[in-house]
Design an enzyme around this catalytic site. Structure first.
Site, PDB file in Angstrom:
ATOM      1  CB  CYS A 123      -0.937   0.005   1.198  1.00  8.15           C
ATOM      2  SG  CYS A 123      -2.055  -1.408   1.175  1.00  8.15           S
ATOM      3  CG  HIS A 292      -3.527   3.256   1.197  1.00 14.21           C
ATOM      4  ND1 HIS A 292      -3.696   2.792  -0.082  1.00 14.21           N
ATOM      5  CD2 HIS A 292      -3.693   2.192   2.019  1.00 14.21           C
ATOM      6  CE1 HIS A 292      -3.952   1.489  -0.032  1.00 14.21           C
ATOM      7  NE2 HIS A 292      -3.950   1.106   1.224  1.00 14.21           N
ATOM      8  CG  ASN A 322      -6.695  -1.250  -0.203  1.00 15.19           C
ATOM      9  OD1 ASN A 322      -5.959  -0.691  -1.020  1.00 15.19           O
ATOM     10  ND2 ASN A 322      -6.252  -1.699   0.965  1.00 15.19           N
TER      11      ASN A 322
HETATM   12  O1  UT7 Z   1      -4.095  -1.120   3.246  1.00 12.78           O
HETATM   13  C1  UT7 Z   1      -3.765  -1.803   4.402  1.00 12.78           C
HETATM   14  C2  UT7 Z   1      -4.563  -3.075   4.424  1.00 12.78           C
HETATM   15  N1  UT7 Z   1      -5.863  -2.876   4.996  1.00 12.78           N
HETATM   16  C3  UT7 Z   1      -6.139  -3.227   6.246  1.00 12.78           C
HETATM   17  O2  UT7 Z   1      -5.325  -3.746   6.971  1.00 12.78           O
HETATM   18  C4  UT7 Z   1      -7.548  -3.007   6.720  1.00 12.78           C
HETATM   19  C5  UT7 Z   1      -7.567  -2.290   8.036  1.00 12.78           C
HETATM   20  N2  UT7 Z   1      -8.642  -2.800   8.907  1.00 12.78           N
HETATM   21  C6  UT7 Z   1      -9.939  -2.690   8.592  1.00 12.78           C
HETATM   22  O3  UT7 Z   1     -10.290  -2.065   7.594  1.00 12.78           O
HETATM   23  C7  UT7 Z   1     -10.964  -3.348   9.516  1.00 12.78           C
HETATM   24  O4  UT7 Z   1     -10.296  -3.887  10.636  1.00 12.78           O
HETATM   25  C8  UT7 Z   1     -11.751  -4.470   8.793  1.00 12.78           C
HETATM   26  C9  UT7 Z   1     -12.771  -3.838   7.868  1.00 12.78           C
HETATM   27  C10 UT7 Z   1     -10.819  -5.386   8.010  1.00 12.78           C
HETATM   28  C11 UT7 Z   1     -12.485  -5.363   9.788  1.00 12.78           C
HETATM   29  O5  UT7 Z   1     -13.345  -4.607  10.624  1.00 12.78           O
HETATM   30  P1  UT7 Z   1     -13.567  -5.063  12.148  1.00 12.78           P
HETATM   31  O6  UT7 Z   1     -14.591  -4.190  12.719  1.00 12.78           O
HETATM   32  O7  UT7 Z   1     -12.205  -5.103  12.787  1.00 12.78           O
HETATM   33  O8  UT7 Z   1     -14.200  -6.497  12.009  1.00 12.78           O
HETATM   34  P2  UT7 Z   1     -13.659  -7.924  12.493  1.00 12.78           P
HETATM   35  O9  UT7 Z   1     -12.699  -8.459  11.486  1.00 12.78           O
HETATM   36  O10 UT7 Z   1     -13.223  -7.870  13.917  1.00 12.78           O
HETATM   37  O11 UT7 Z   1     -14.975  -8.767  12.408  1.00 12.78           O
HETATM   38  C12 UT7 Z   1     -16.143  -8.463  13.233  1.00 12.78           C
HETATM   39  C13 UT7 Z   1     -17.256  -9.439  12.892  1.00 12.78           C
HETATM   40  C14 UT7 Z   1     -16.813 -10.893  12.949  1.00 12.78           C
HETATM   41  O12 UT7 Z   1     -17.906 -11.654  13.401  1.00 12.78           O
HETATM   42  P3  UT7 Z   1     -17.978 -12.155  14.926  1.00 12.78           P
HETATM   43  O13 UT7 Z   1     -16.750 -12.990  15.148  1.00 12.78           O
HETATM   44  O14 UT7 Z   1     -17.988 -10.901  15.758  1.00 12.78           O
HETATM   45  O15 UT7 Z   1     -19.241 -12.925  14.963  1.00 12.78           O
HETATM   46  C15 UT7 Z   1     -16.554 -11.245  11.520  1.00 12.78           C
HETATM   47  O16 UT7 Z   1     -16.716 -12.627  11.249  1.00 12.78           O
HETATM   48  O17 UT7 Z   1     -17.693  -9.229  11.549  1.00 12.78           O
HETATM   49  C16 UT7 Z   1     -17.608 -10.453  10.794  1.00 12.78           C
HETATM   50  N3  UT7 Z   1     -17.214 -10.116   9.444  1.00 12.78           N
HETATM   51  C17 UT7 Z   1     -18.093  -9.961   8.427  1.00 12.78           C
HETATM   52  N4  UT7 Z   1     -19.428 -10.047   8.371  1.00 12.78           N
HETATM   53  C18 UT7 Z   1     -20.017  -9.812   7.176  1.00 12.78           C
HETATM   54  C19 UT7 Z   1     -15.951  -9.911   8.972  1.00 12.78           C
HETATM   55  N5  UT7 Z   1     -16.011  -9.609   7.664  1.00 12.78           N
HETATM   56  C20 UT7 Z   1     -17.308  -9.630   7.303  1.00 12.78           C
HETATM   57  C21 UT7 Z   1     -17.990  -9.409   6.095  1.00 12.78           C
HETATM   58  N6  UT7 Z   1     -19.334  -9.499   6.069  1.00 12.78           N
HETATM   59  N7  UT7 Z   1     -17.346  -9.074   4.954  1.00 12.78           N
END
Ligand code: UT7
Length: 365
Positions: A123, A292, A322
């Site tokens: 990135c 970014h 992204n």
């Molecule tokens: O350019 C650098 C690279 N980019 C990054 O590193 C991204 C930076 N981070 C982020 O953008 C956010 O952390 C994310 C969008 C990736 C994730 O958001 P979050 O609020 O940290 O969600 P999480 O991964 O902790 O997931 C929360 C819940 C989980 O369910 P449970 O375990 O709470 O029941 C996931 O399974 O949301 C669920 N989940 C989804 N549900 C529906 C994760 N992805 C999805 C999805 N659709 N696409």
């Protein structure tokens, strides 16, 4: 001899004389992603801002997307490929493990007398490319550099064409339950990325008019290497690749999303302030911040840390997801077309990504 280092020309700066981008025509909405995994708009939009992304047809690689973006940037600069001294190609999704995309792009554009450098800094790749191009131009080594950032993330998605067909509505479905479960297992990453390419033409400017790339603040912290990485494949493994890696989704990037989110929201604003201070400027002097595009919420958090009004930032992740090394040039070009970048505008670029690499660069357009 172009490739022998001449004495440094300190009076030179580097101006962005052209920009352009290319995204494939196939739009994939969140609803379409939901056809092959358990996800939906209600999860994706509030957490990421992403409404849709683009994916290429099978067989199209990031070198070709980069070439199409490069042609647009060259046309914008009023130049042709024959005018370019040096190519820098940033991608984390190259057509081949080697050779890199730089030579493929040069071949595609018919460049016979050009040296090409490949950058793989994910990135932060385009930002690092800007710094590299600036160093080469200010040293007097090259006068015109073509910088390309291009990604085809869809190649990282492991499912077969029959599953793509369900996603794209070419087949009625439903999705094969085996692949629905596997895709759901990587849904936190699959919904974030899109395919696309952006490019800039960078040229030497000896006019002494204050325009140009005026500074960079660039960092790497390898302690965080495992926050974003691909575990499967690579020459540390013997053999390089095994079927088990594929079965265990080892070719899918690991994304420690929350930690990366937190680091990006802290480190990008700090780099922005540092690069402004380095040129004797403050936030009040900055016309536009281009960040970014990894997550709209990260950028909103960074905007809040810096206390910036909405008209000083520009985001387009809503439409493209992204696109890794392509986000900054695509955002720059769209902001320019929207009238947000004019001659003399103070524009700051910032990015953070796998490595971790991050930083900021300041340009007077
Ligand atoms: O350019 C650098 C690279 N980019 C990054 O590193 C991204 C930076 N981070 C982020 O953008 C956010 O952390 C994310 C969008 C990736 C994730 O958001 P979050 O609020 O940290 O969600 P999480 O991964 O902790 O997931 C929360 C819940 C989980 O369910 P449970 O375990 O709470 O029941 C996931 O399974 O949301 C669920 N989940 C989804 N549900 C529906 C994760 N992805 C999805 C999805 N659709 N696409």
């Amino acid at each position: 001899m172009k490739n022998l280092t001449p004495p440094a020309k300190k009076e030179r700066t580097t101006v962005i004389s052209g920009s352009g981008f290319y995204v494939p025509p196939q739009v994939v909405t969140n609803e379409m992603m939901g056809r092959i995994m358990d996800t939906n708009d209600d999860w994706i939009v509030p957490r990421t801002g992403i409404k849709e992304r683009r994916f290429v047809e099978p067989g199209i690689g990031s070198a070709e997307l980069g070439a199409l973006a490069a042609e647009a940037a060259l046309a914008d600069a009023g130049l042709t490929a024959a005018d370019i001294d040096f190519v820098i190609f940033a991608t984390m999704t190259p057509d081949h493990y080697f050779p890199g995309n730089g030579g493929l792009l040069a071949r595609r554009l018919g460049m016979k007398n050009t040296h090409a450098l490949d950058i793989r800094m994910q990135c932060a790749g385009f930002l690092s490319g800007l710094q590299t191009a600036d160093a080469f131009i200010r040293s007097g080594m090259y006068d015109r550099v073509l910088l390309v950032g291009s990604e085809v993330h869809s190649g990282l998605m492991p499912w077969p064409e029959s599953v793509w067909d369900v996603m794209l509505g070419k087949s009625a479905g439903p999705c094969d339950p085996f692949w629905f479960e596997r895709a759901t297992g990587m849904r936190d990453r699959a919904v974030l990325f899109g395919d696309g390419a952006g490019a800039m033409v960078l040229e030497a400017n000896a006019a002494g008019d204050g325009r140009g790339l005026l500074g960079f603040a660039m960092y790497t912290d390898g302690e965080h290497w495992d926050k974003l990485y691909v575990p499967g494949g690579g020459c540390k493994s013997r053999p390089f690749f095994t079927p088990e890696m594929f079965d265990n989704l080892g070719t899918i990037p690991i994304v420690e999303g929350r930690q990366v989110f937190r680091l990006a929201a802290q480190l990008m604003p700090a780099a922005v302030l540092e690069v402004l201070a380095g040129s004797g400027r403050t936030l009040a002097d900055m016309d536009l911040l281009l960040m970014h595009q990894a997550n709209l919420r990260i950028n909103e958090a960074a905007q809040k840390v810096l206390g910036l009004p909405d008209d000083k930032v520009f985001n387009n992740i809503q439409n493209y997801g992204n696109t890794t090394a392509a986000t900054l040039p695509i955002a720059f070009h769209e902001a320019k077309v929207a009238g947000k970048v004019k001659q003399g505008s103070v524009v700051v670029f910032t990015a953070l990504g796998a490595g971790l690499h991050w930083g900021a660069g300041l340009a007077v357009a």
